[in-house]
Design an enzyme around this catalytic site. Structure first.
Site, PDB file in Angstrom:
ATOM      1  N   GLY A 100       0.858  -1.185   0.000  1.00 18.82           N
ATOM      2  CA  GLY A 100       0.000   0.000   0.000  1.00 18.82           C
ATOM      3  C   GLY A 100       0.888   1.227   0.000  1.00 18.82           C
ATOM      4  N   ARG A 144      10.074  -1.026  -5.185  1.00 18.09           N
ATOM      5  CA  ARG A 144       8.809  -0.998  -5.923  1.00 18.09           C
ATOM      6  C   ARG A 144       8.691   0.359  -6.621  1.00 18.09           C
ATOM      7  NH1 ARG A 144       3.514  -3.058  -3.243  1.00 18.09           N
ATOM      8  NH2 ARG A 144       3.129  -3.690  -5.410  1.00 18.09           N
ATOM      9  N   ASP A 161      -1.648   4.613  -6.389  1.00 21.56           N
ATOM     10  CA  ASP A 161      -0.228   4.450  -6.099  1.00 21.56           C
ATOM     11  C   ASP A 161       0.602   5.584  -6.663  1.00 21.56           C
ATOM     12  OD1 ASP A 161      -1.499   1.586  -6.103  1.00 21.56           O
ATOM     13  OD2 ASP A 161       0.314   1.518  -4.860  1.00 21.56           O
TER      14      ASP A 161
HETATM   15  C1  LIG Z   1      -3.621   3.342  -0.177  1.00 21.43           C
HETATM   16  S1  LIG Z   1      -2.511   2.735  -1.337  1.00 21.43           S
HETATM   17  C2  LIG Z   1      -3.293   1.247  -1.758  1.00 21.43           C
HETATM   18  C3  LIG Z   1      -2.940   0.799  -3.136  1.00 21.43           C
HETATM   19  O1  LIG Z   1      -1.747  -0.011  -3.102  1.00 21.43           O
HETATM   20  C4  LIG Z   1      -2.112  -1.294  -3.587  1.00 21.43           C
HETATM   21  O2  LIG Z   1      -1.087  -1.925  -4.284  1.00 21.43           O
HETATM   22  P1  LIG Z   1      -0.181  -3.062  -3.534  1.00 21.43           P
HETATM   23  O3  LIG Z   1      -1.123  -3.937  -2.761  1.00 21.43           O
HETATM   24  O4  LIG Z   1       0.499  -3.761  -4.702  1.00 21.43           O
HETATM   25  O5  LIG Z   1       0.776  -2.294  -2.676  1.00 21.43           O
HETATM   26  C5  LIG Z   1      -3.285  -1.024  -4.498  1.00 21.43           C
HETATM   27  O6  LIG Z   1      -2.880  -0.465  -5.728  1.00 21.43           O
HETATM   28  C6  LIG Z   1      -4.050  -0.053  -3.655  1.00 21.43           C
HETATM   29  O7  LIG Z   1      -5.013   0.708  -4.314  1.00 21.43           O
END
Ligand SMILES: CSC[C@H]1O[C@H](OP(=O)(O)O)[C@H](O)[C@@H]1O
Length: 359
Positions: free
Chosen positions: A55, A102, A252
């Site tokens: 996140g 990332r 993101d």
């Molecule tokens: C509040 S940011 C959340 C955002 O991040 C997630 O990606 P990941 O689980 O790969 O870090 C996803 O895109 C969410 O919307």
């Protein structure tokens, strides 16, 4: 109510044995709630890369704590022999290691840049590396507090857009587990629910890593928020049946024209919402904006390993050697976004003018 322990999926720990970055290992949820104690920046980098913490705001906080942990390790091992010039060089190297974990979530690079700026601003003011470590820890904690407060504000603003009895669809996990507060996309839902507004959430499972079914459903269920888990390919049919009144997602990276990078599958949901004239809201703090990027075409999209697509929790679901592509995010053009909900307010198109005036 939301489990308060989820409000900080990553944290700083200090005791007589040493200093650590603590985190909930999200790869084990929902079956297991396991806390990890990381002792080096290398372990923090691995945890971010493996989505043990994930996140955008949460990995920003993890990277900030990881930078401080790297310096703390050097200070403990080297003591007085670690001069400030060398400490700054070490911090720049640690920052580079963490930044490369990332590439899409802009909060990660933003947090590292902010702490390295803090090093430069305090370089002539501190007497040694230990003092510098304390200054950086305070800055990392400020990032955490700002994100916590931003989530609260976005929750209030977004909750006002929800009507009694609404069903809201969300994709991936943009809740407390993804931030240092009550979440981004889920914040309006928590605020509305806690204010007694009846809101139901349709949770996209979100292939391939299932952040929706594993994390969002788990968070909402523990908070007592009514939800229905659906597979990603059900969203369009439910919209056509009139069973969705709004879509709330996180982000993101948001470019200067309002284009949004978010979990793969978000673009499909946005197009479906547009066809069915359903409002599509993106909820994100200003730390997720990168105004140096003129459009979504410039946002780097993380490519992840094929095994995440060809297996689920170790069970193979595709033939050996099959060709696979696994982009972790996609870009939704601003034309499909009804509004950007931030802690500075709700922005509607045309975004470019607004964003440049506000920042
Ligand atoms: C509040 S940011 C959340 C955002 O991040 C997630 O990606 P990941 O689980 O790969 O870090 C996803 O895109 C969410 O919307």
């Amino acid at each position: 109510m939301l489990d308060q322990r989820l409000l900080q999926p990553v944290w700083w720990e200090e005791n007589e044995q040493g200093v650590y970055v603590g985190l909930i290992d999200q790869t084990l949820l929902p079956q297991q709630t396991k806390h990890l104690r990381l002792t080096s920046e290398v372990e923090v980098a691995e945890a971010i890369r493996a989505l043990r913490v994930r996140g955008a705001p949460a990995i920003g906080a993890a990277a900030a704590f990881g930078l401080v942990l790297g310096l703390a390790r050097q200070v403990r091992e080297r003591g007085e022999t670690l001069g400030l010039v060398e400490a700054r060089e070490q911090l720049q190297a640690i920052g580079a290691l963490l930044t490369t974990t990332r590439p899409t979530a802009v909060n990660l690079a933003w947090a590292i840049k902010r702490l390295l700026r803090c090093v430069d601003e305090n370089f002539a003011l501190v007497r040694n590396a230990q003092e510098l470590q304390r200054v950086l820890l305070a800055e990392a904690r400020a990032i955490v507090q700002e994100d916590h407060d931003a989530c609260e504000r976005m929750g209030e603003l977004g909750a006002a857009l929800l009507a009694e009895g609404d069903t809201v669809l969300t994709h991936c996990n943009a809740g407390a587990l993804a931030t240092m507060g009550i979440g981004t996309a889920l914040a309006p839902i928590y605020v509305a629910h806690n204010a007694g507004k009846r809101v139901h959430v349709l949770v996209d499972e979100t292939r391939p890593l299932l952040q929706g079914s594993r994390l969002t459903a788990w968070e909402l269920q523990r908070a007592g928020v009514p939800l229905t888990l659906i597979t990603d390919n059900m969203a369009g049919s439910f919209m056509r049946q009139g069973r969705v009144q709004a879509v709330f997602v996180g982000a993101d990276c948001i470019a200067a024209n309002g284009d949004v990078a978010n979990k793969i599958g978000t673009y499909s949901v946005a197009v479906l919402a547009s066809v069915h004239q359903i409002p599509f809201y993106v909820v994100a703090p200003t730390s997720t904006f990168d105004l140096s990027l003129s459009s979504g075409e410039q946002i780097p999209v993380e490519q992840r390993k094929p095994e995440e697509v060809t297996s689920v929790r170790g069970s193979i679901i595709a033939p050996e050697g099959v060709n696979v592509t696994n982009p972790a995010f996609d870009v939704t053009p601003h034309q499909y976004i009804t509004a950007l909900i931030t802690e500075k307010g709700i922005f509607r198109a045309p975004y470019e003018a607004l964003l440049r005036n506000v920042w």
